[in-house]
Design a protein around this motif. Structure first.
Motif, PDB file in Angstrom:
ATOM      1  N   SER A   6      -4.316  -2.264 -20.064  1.00 24.88           N
ATOM      2  CA  SER A   6      -4.294  -0.843 -19.652  1.00 24.88           C
ATOM      3  C   SER A   6      -3.687   0.088 -21.023  1.00 24.88           C
ATOM      4  CB  SER A   6      -3.051  -0.889 -18.487  1.00 24.88           C
ATOM      5  OG  SER A   6      -1.651  -0.843 -19.115  1.00 24.88           O
ATOM      6  N   SER A   7      -3.832   1.278 -20.646  1.00 26.23           N
ATOM      7  CA  SER A   7      -3.319   2.548 -21.757  1.00 26.23           C
ATOM      8  C   SER A   7      -1.708   2.371 -21.734  1.00 26.23           C
ATOM      9  CB  SER A   7      -3.647   3.800 -21.359  1.00 26.23           C
ATOM     10  OG  SER A   7      -3.236   4.801 -22.381  1.00 26.23           O
ATOM     11  N   GLU A   8      -1.161   2.302 -20.920  1.00 25.88           N
ATOM     12  CA  GLU A   8       0.471   2.145 -21.064  1.00 25.88           C
ATOM     13  C   GLU A   8       0.796   0.712 -21.784  1.00 25.88           C
ATOM     14  OE1 GLU A   8       2.717   3.721 -17.476  1.00 25.88           O
ATOM     15  OE2 GLU A   8       0.899   3.625 -16.778  1.00 25.88           O
ATOM     16  N   GLY A   9       0.362  -0.334 -21.502  1.00 33.21           N
ATOM     17  CA  GLY A   9       0.440  -1.603 -21.946  1.00 33.21           C
ATOM     18  C   GLY A   9       0.035  -1.470 -23.243  1.00 33.21           C
ATOM     19  N   SER A  10      -0.895  -1.022 -23.664  1.00 35.49           N
ATOM     20  CA  SER A  10      -1.460  -0.838 -25.137  1.00 35.49           C
ATOM     21  C   SER A  10      -0.289  -0.203 -25.796  1.00 35.49           C
ATOM     22  CB  SER A  10      -2.837  -0.273 -25.298  1.00 35.49           C
ATOM     23  OG  SER A  10      -3.284  -0.243 -26.510  1.00 35.49           O
ATOM     24  N   ASP A  11      -0.031   1.080 -25.250  1.00 24.83           N
ATOM     25  CA  ASP A  11       1.091   1.930 -26.130  1.00 24.83           C
ATOM     26  C   ASP A  11       2.240   1.178 -26.258  1.00 24.83           C
ATOM     27  OD1 ASP A  11      -0.812   3.990 -25.931  1.00 24.83           O
ATOM     28  OD2 ASP A  11       0.190   5.071 -24.332  1.00 24.83           O
ATOM     29  N   ARG A  12       2.915   0.240 -25.181  1.00 24.69           N
ATOM     30  CA  ARG A  12       3.862  -0.464 -25.333  1.00 24.69           C
ATOM     31  C   ARG A  12       3.866  -1.289 -26.430  1.00 24.69           C
ATOM     32  NH1 ARG A  12       8.034  -2.247 -21.280  1.00 24.69           N
ATOM     33  NH2 ARG A  12       7.224  -0.502 -20.107  1.00 24.69           N
ATOM     34  N   PHE A  13       2.864  -2.214 -26.757  1.00 26.36           N
ATOM     35  CA  PHE A  13       2.318  -3.038 -27.622  1.00 26.36           C
ATOM     36  C   PHE A  13       2.353  -2.369 -29.040  1.00 26.36           C
ATOM     37  CE2 PHE A  13      -0.311  -5.364 -30.560  1.00 26.36           C
ATOM     38  CZ  PHE A  13       0.301  -6.529 -30.571  1.00 26.36           C
ATOM     39  N   GLU A  14       2.051  -1.227 -29.172  1.00 20.58           N
ATOM     40  CA  GLU A  14       1.772  -0.414 -30.204  1.00 20.58           C
ATOM     41  C   GLU A  14       3.074  -0.113 -30.893  1.00 20.58           C
ATOM     42  OE1 GLU A  14      -1.137   2.587 -30.339  1.00 20.58           O
ATOM     43  OE2 GLU A  14      -2.624   1.076 -29.627  1.00 20.58           O
ATOM     44  N   TYR A  15       3.906   0.440 -29.886  1.00 24.36           N
ATOM     45  CA  TYR A  15       5.453   0.816 -30.151  1.00 24.36           C
ATOM     46  C   TYR A  15       5.970  -0.438 -30.583  1.00 24.36           C
ATOM     47  CZ  TYR A  15      10.027   2.727 -29.951  1.00 24.36           C
ATOM     48  OH  TYR A  15      11.304   3.157 -30.256  1.00 24.36           O
TER      49      TYR A  15
END
Length: 191
Positions: A6-15
């Motif tokens: 998901s976009s949110e999960g991807s954002d979390r991983f990237e952060y």
């Protein structure tokens, strides 16, 4: 719950990846402390476990336990404590000889570090790790902590002795401590 795709999960991983990269790339001790504290806090959230494992944050926290800087040790121990609730992270810690690193933190002068170390040892207690975690030296340390003026340290040590040890182990450790005046002089951590 966020999924990795998901976009949110991807954002979390990237952060989280950005934080790990910042920790590795910066020369500033203050910046490293801040990133380490942030990673330790993120380790409390089960949504982050998969990402933190992928980013090898368990190893980063374990590495911090041998640092000279007290804040690095405290935040590394706090992060490891949070990660130790996850079964896969438990396995990683145990396979990395983490018990001895955590046990060494019991001698810290910082109460938060000691509390995190005790909690981590409790979380890491399995049938195969129990004998190392309930080593007589660790039990004697817990017995000393159970006499501490600090209610948090005293209570947590008592829970460790009750939940992780047999009555026979505790009695044997108490007998070994009798007559050892030097054990009484070991400093307790400061609040």
């Amino acid at each position: 719950m966020w999924k990795k795709g998901s976009s949110e999960g991807s954002d979390r991983f990237e952060y989280l990846q950005t934080l790990v990269t910042e920790f590795q790339d910066t020369d500033s001790a203050e910046a490293k402390e801040q990133v380490l504290a942030n990673l330790a806090n993120f380790a409390y959230d089960p949504k982050n476990m998969e990402y933190l494992r992928e980013l090898q944050v368990t190893d980063l926290f374990l590495d911090m336990l041998t640092e000279e800087t007290d804040n690095f040790v405290e935040f590394g121990m706090g992060g490891l404590c949070n990660l130790s609730m996850d079964p896969e992270c438990q396995r990683l810690i145990l396979e990395s000889r983490g018990i001895s690193l955590v046990t060494n933190c019991l001698s810290s002068r910082r109460e938060e570090t000691v509390l995190s170390a005790i909690t981590t040892l409790m979380n890491l207690t399995t049938p195969s790790s129990r004998s190392e975690i309930t080593d007589p030296a660790v039990l004697q340390c817990m017995l000393r902590f159970s006499l501490s003026e600090s209610p948090r340290l005293r209570s947590l040590a008592a829970v460790f002795l009750q939940d992780c040890c047999t009555e026979e182990q505790v009695a044997r450790a108490e007998q070994q401590m009798q007559g050892q005046q030097t054990a009484v002089r070991i400093p307790l951590p400061k609040s």
